[in-house]
Write a protein that holds these residues in place. Structure first.
Motif, short mmCIF file in Angstrom:
data_model
loop_
_atom_site.label_atom_id
_atom_site.label_comp_id
_atom_site.label_asym_id
_atom_site.label_seq_id
_atom_site.Cartn_x
_atom_site.Cartn_y
_atom_site.Cartn_z
N SER A 96 0.86 -1.19 0.00
CA SER A 96 0.00 0.00 0.00
C SER A 96 0.89 1.23 0.00
CB SER A 96 -0.93 0.02 1.21
OG SER A 96 -0.20 0.17 2.42
N ASP A 97 0.43 2.29 -0.66
CA ASP A 97 1.29 3.46 -0.81
C ASP A 97 1.53 4.22 0.48
OD1 ASP A 97 -1.14 4.68 -0.45
OD2 ASP A 97 -1.25 5.58 -2.44
N ASP A 98 0.79 3.86 1.57
CA ASP A 98 1.04 4.51 2.85
C ASP A 98 2.08 3.77 3.68
OD1 ASP A 98 -0.50 2.31 3.36
OD2 ASP A 98 -1.89 3.30 4.73
N GLY A 99 2.73 2.76 3.10
CA GLY A 99 3.89 2.17 3.75
C GLY A 99 3.70 0.84 4.44
N LEU A 100 2.66 0.07 4.10
CA LEU A 100 2.53 -1.27 4.66
C LEU A 100 3.40 -2.23 3.85
CD1 LEU A 100 -1.23 -1.88 5.58
CD2 LEU A 100 0.69 -1.41 7.10
N VAL A 101 4.20 -3.01 4.58
CA VAL A 101 5.13 -3.95 3.94
C VAL A 101 4.82 -5.35 4.45
CG1 VAL A 101 7.55 -4.61 3.64
CG2 VAL A 101 6.93 -2.19 3.84
N ILE A 102 4.69 -6.30 3.52
CA ILE A 102 4.45 -7.69 3.89
C ILE A 102 5.76 -8.46 3.73
CG2 ILE A 102 3.77 -8.47 1.59
CD1 ILE A 102 1.91 -9.51 4.74
N THR A 103 6.02 -9.37 4.68
CA THR A 103 7.21 -10.22 4.60
C THR A 103 6.90 -11.52 5.31
OG1 THR A 103 9.60 -10.33 4.99
CG2 THR A 103 8.26 -9.33 6.72
N ASN A 104 7.89 -12.40 5.40
CA ASN A 104 7.71 -13.65 6.14
C ASN A 104 7.92 -13.41 7.63
OD1 ASN A 104 9.10 -15.63 3.52
ND2 ASN A 104 6.99 -15.61 4.18
N ASN A 105 7.13 -14.09 8.45
CA ASN A 105 7.29 -13.96 9.90
C ASN A 105 8.67 -14.45 10.34
OD1 ASN A 105 6.15 -13.57 12.70
ND2 ASN A 105 6.62 -15.74 12.77
N HIS A 106 9.18 -15.49 9.70
CA HIS A 106 10.47 -16.03 10.14
C HIS A 106 11.62 -15.07 9.87
CE1 HIS A 106 10.75 -17.66 5.90
NE2 HIS A 106 12.00 -17.26 6.07
N VAL A 107 11.41 -14.06 9.02
CA VAL A 107 12.45 -13.06 8.77
C VAL A 107 12.59 -12.12 9.96
CG1 VAL A 107 13.09 -11.08 7.33
CG2 VAL A 107 12.20 -13.16 6.26
N VAL A 108 11.47 -11.81 10.64
CA VAL A 108 11.49 -10.82 11.72
C VAL A 108 11.22 -11.42 13.09
CG1 VAL A 108 10.82 -8.95 10.16
CG2 VAL A 108 9.04 -10.24 11.36
N GLU A 109 10.97 -12.71 13.18
CA GLU A 109 10.63 -13.36 14.44
C GLU A 109 11.73 -13.15 15.48
OE1 GLU A 109 8.57 -15.51 17.31
OE2 GLU A 109 7.88 -14.77 15.36
N ILE A 207 14.64 -19.32 -6.34
CA ILE A 207 14.45 -18.69 -5.03
C ILE A 207 15.55 -19.21 -4.12
CG2 ILE A 207 12.92 -18.47 -3.04
CD1 ILE A 207 10.56 -18.82 -4.94
N ASN A 208 16.28 -18.30 -3.49
CA ASN A 208 17.40 -18.67 -2.64
C ASN A 208 17.28 -17.99 -1.28
OD1 ASN A 208 19.41 -20.32 -4.31
ND2 ASN A 208 19.01 -18.61 -5.69
N PRO A 209 18.10 -18.39 -0.29
CA PRO A 209 18.07 -17.71 1.00
C PRO A 209 18.22 -16.19 0.83
CG PRO A 209 19.43 -19.67 1.14
CD PRO A 209 19.05 -19.53 -0.30
N GLY A 210 17.34 -15.46 1.48
CA GLY A 210 17.28 -14.00 1.32
C GLY A 210 16.09 -13.58 0.48
N ASN A 211 15.57 -14.51 -0.34
CA ASN A 211 14.36 -14.25 -1.12
C ASN A 211 13.10 -14.29 -0.27
OD1 ASN A 211 15.88 -15.42 -3.93
ND2 ASN A 211 14.34 -13.81 -4.18
N SER A 212 13.20 -14.85 0.94
CA SER A 212 12.02 -15.00 1.78
C SER A 212 11.33 -13.66 1.99
CB SER A 212 12.41 -15.58 3.15
OG SER A 212 12.83 -16.90 3.03
N GLY A 213 10.03 -13.63 1.72
CA GLY A 213 9.25 -12.41 1.87
C GLY A 213 9.17 -11.59 0.60
N GLY A 214 9.89 -12.01 -0.43
CA GLY A 214 9.88 -11.27 -1.69
C GLY A 214 8.63 -11.55 -2.51
N ALA A 215 8.58 -10.93 -3.67
CA ALA A 215 7.36 -10.96 -4.49
C ALA A 215 7.41 -12.03 -5.57
CB ALA A 215 7.14 -9.60 -5.14
N LEU A 216 6.29 -12.69 -5.76
CA LEU A 216 6.06 -13.51 -6.94
C LEU A 216 4.98 -12.78 -7.73
CD1 LEU A 216 6.91 -16.33 -8.16
CD2 LEU A 216 4.71 -17.16 -7.31
#
Length: 464
Positions: A96-109, A207-216
């Protein structure tokens, strides 16, 4: 003559319609078409894909021997507690243009500080808004609503077909933003242990390590999935990657926008079991498919809709259900409020039932307590189990009682083997009906403790 004109017009319309369908999905038909580039899609989508850097600082305890002044004479202050910094690297998508970012939970857990690197090289602090372990998704916010960001629009992941071209965008191995291409290799992949709501998109885009949370993304530049895992024996891509479908991502983002602390999903209120080959034969099915109802919770939406034990669920809102995980995904992606149609077979005859899409009730109240003192439960956090908590912890919807919600590391409860999800049934032959009962029973001084718990449907009695 008029009839001829009508026929020509109909034929022309049919030709245009057929041409439109052909343009949707077809293989290249010329050498020139093989030279077409993904560059316009890449230019459209990459500004909305970000890199996420998360850290957590831990203090390592010094050796207890250093508390002795004699040893400090030799080692001095160099034996003070040391700090250890843990880092996590992943990718994310601005949705969303107001700054919501989606990622994997395991990236920020477990991380305490998060920064987001944009495609224009800026780095911004990020705040965790919502996390959902059951889907392995988390929502961050950047910019505090003070500026507009490039964002990806959601696509309809249910419209994907095996063989569709897709692009994966992320930051593999921390080398910087990278784009790979591939096809949708399979849909509705389940039984891979990646989450509770399993219906993953499989792709051969690298898809490699570091791709987690990226876009398809699809070739219209829409987000159709969030890359989450790979199947590999080496740690690198072997052409089997998995992405969380965009239709599930939408549910998590909607909950974050609503200000919810957790994801609000509709509650079905029935336990399902897979259809084995033997069950399929007994039901007269040509092949194993669907989800078999094994029990229905009293007062649940399923019960009110007329769902009965033995019903074979075959579709949700007209979309086929292949297995239990497929039903969980289809039902969980329905918006809370309103209703949906569940199709089933009962005694060989097709039926349909209208099920209300209601959130699970929070009754009884959790009354969460952390047990102290000196008892087998010391260090365990317990709660009264309600349908809402059962949904949250992925427990059976018809269970009631006191459940272990968390177990502190290094506590007495952990050393004695108590686990998250255990139901406490009895302490010293006394029934435990609430967290208050358990706290009271744990406060007394006993020569021994006799405890009965229920785990995975089995009663276990231990004496300590």
């Amino acid at each position: 003559m008029r009839e001829l004109v009508r026929l020509v017009a109909a034929a022309s319309a049919l030709f245009v319609y057929s041409g439109a369908l052909a343009q949707e999905r077809r293989v290249p038909e010329s050498r020139q078409e093989l030279k077409l580039s993904f560059a316009p899609v890449v230019a459209q989508t990459t500004p909305a894909v970000v890199n996420i850097y998360a850290t957590r600082t831990e203090k390592r305890r010094r050796n207890p021997i250093m508390d002795d002044p004699f040893f400090r004479q030799f080692f001095g202050d160099g034996a003070q507690p040391q700090e250890r910094v843990q880092r996590s690297l992943g990718s994310g998508v601005i949705v969303s243009d107001d700054g919501l970012v989606i990622t994997n939970n395991h990236v920020v857990e477990g991380m305490t500080e998060m920064r987001v690197a944009l495609s224009d090289k800026r780095e911004l602090p990020a705040k965790l808004i919502l996390k959902d372990k059951r889907t392995d998704l988390a929502v961050l916010r950047i910019g505090e609503g003070k500026e507009k960001f490039p964002a990806l629009a959601f696509g309809d992941s249910d419209a994907l077909a095996i063989g569709d071209l897709v692009l994966a965008v992320g930051n593999p191995f921390g080398v910087g933003q990278t784009v790979t291409s591939g096809i949708v290799s399979a849909l509705a992949r389940t039984q891979n242990g990646l989450g509770d709501f399993q219906s993953f998109i499989q792709t051969d885009a690298a898809i490699n390590p570091g791709n987690s949370g990226g876009a398809l993304v699809d070739l219209d530049g829409r987000l159709v999935g969030v890359n989450t895992a790979i199947f590999s024996q080496t740690g690198s891509s072997v052409g089997i990657g998995f992405a969380i479908p965009a239709n599930m991502v939408k549910v998590v983002v909607s909950s974050a926008r609503a200000g919810s602390k957790g994801v609000i999903r509709p509650w079905f209120g029935a336990e399902l079991q897979p259809v084995t080959t033997e069950i399929a034969e007994s039901l007269g099915l040509k092949h194993p498919a669907g989800a078999l109802v094994s029990s229905v919770a009293k007062g649940s939406p399923a019960a009110k809709a007329g769902v009965e034990t033995g019903d074979l669920i075959t579709a949700v809102d007209g979309r086929p259900v292949d297995d239990v995980e497929g039903f969980a995904f289809r039902f969980a992606t329905q918006p809370v409020g309103g209703q949906t149609t569940v199709s089933a077979q009962r005694q060989g005859k097709p039926i349909s039932m209208i099920v209300a899409l209601a959130a699970a009730p929070e009754t009884p109240a959790r009354d969460q307590r952390t047990i102290g003192g000196e008892s087998p439960f010391t260090g365990a956090t317990v709660a009264n189990l309600s349908p809402a908590l059962a949904e949250e912890m992925a427990l059976k919807s018809d269970l009631r009682g006191v459940v272990v919600a968390e177990v502190a590391g290094g506590s007495i409860a952990e050393r004695l083997g108590f686990q998250k999800g255990d139901l406490v049934r009895q302490v010293n032959d006394g029934k435990v009906g609430s967290t208050r009962d358990l706290e009271k029973a744990s406060a007394g001084s006993q020569g021994y403790w006799k405890v009965t718990i229920e785990r995975d449907g089995q009663l276990i009695t231990s004496v300590f």
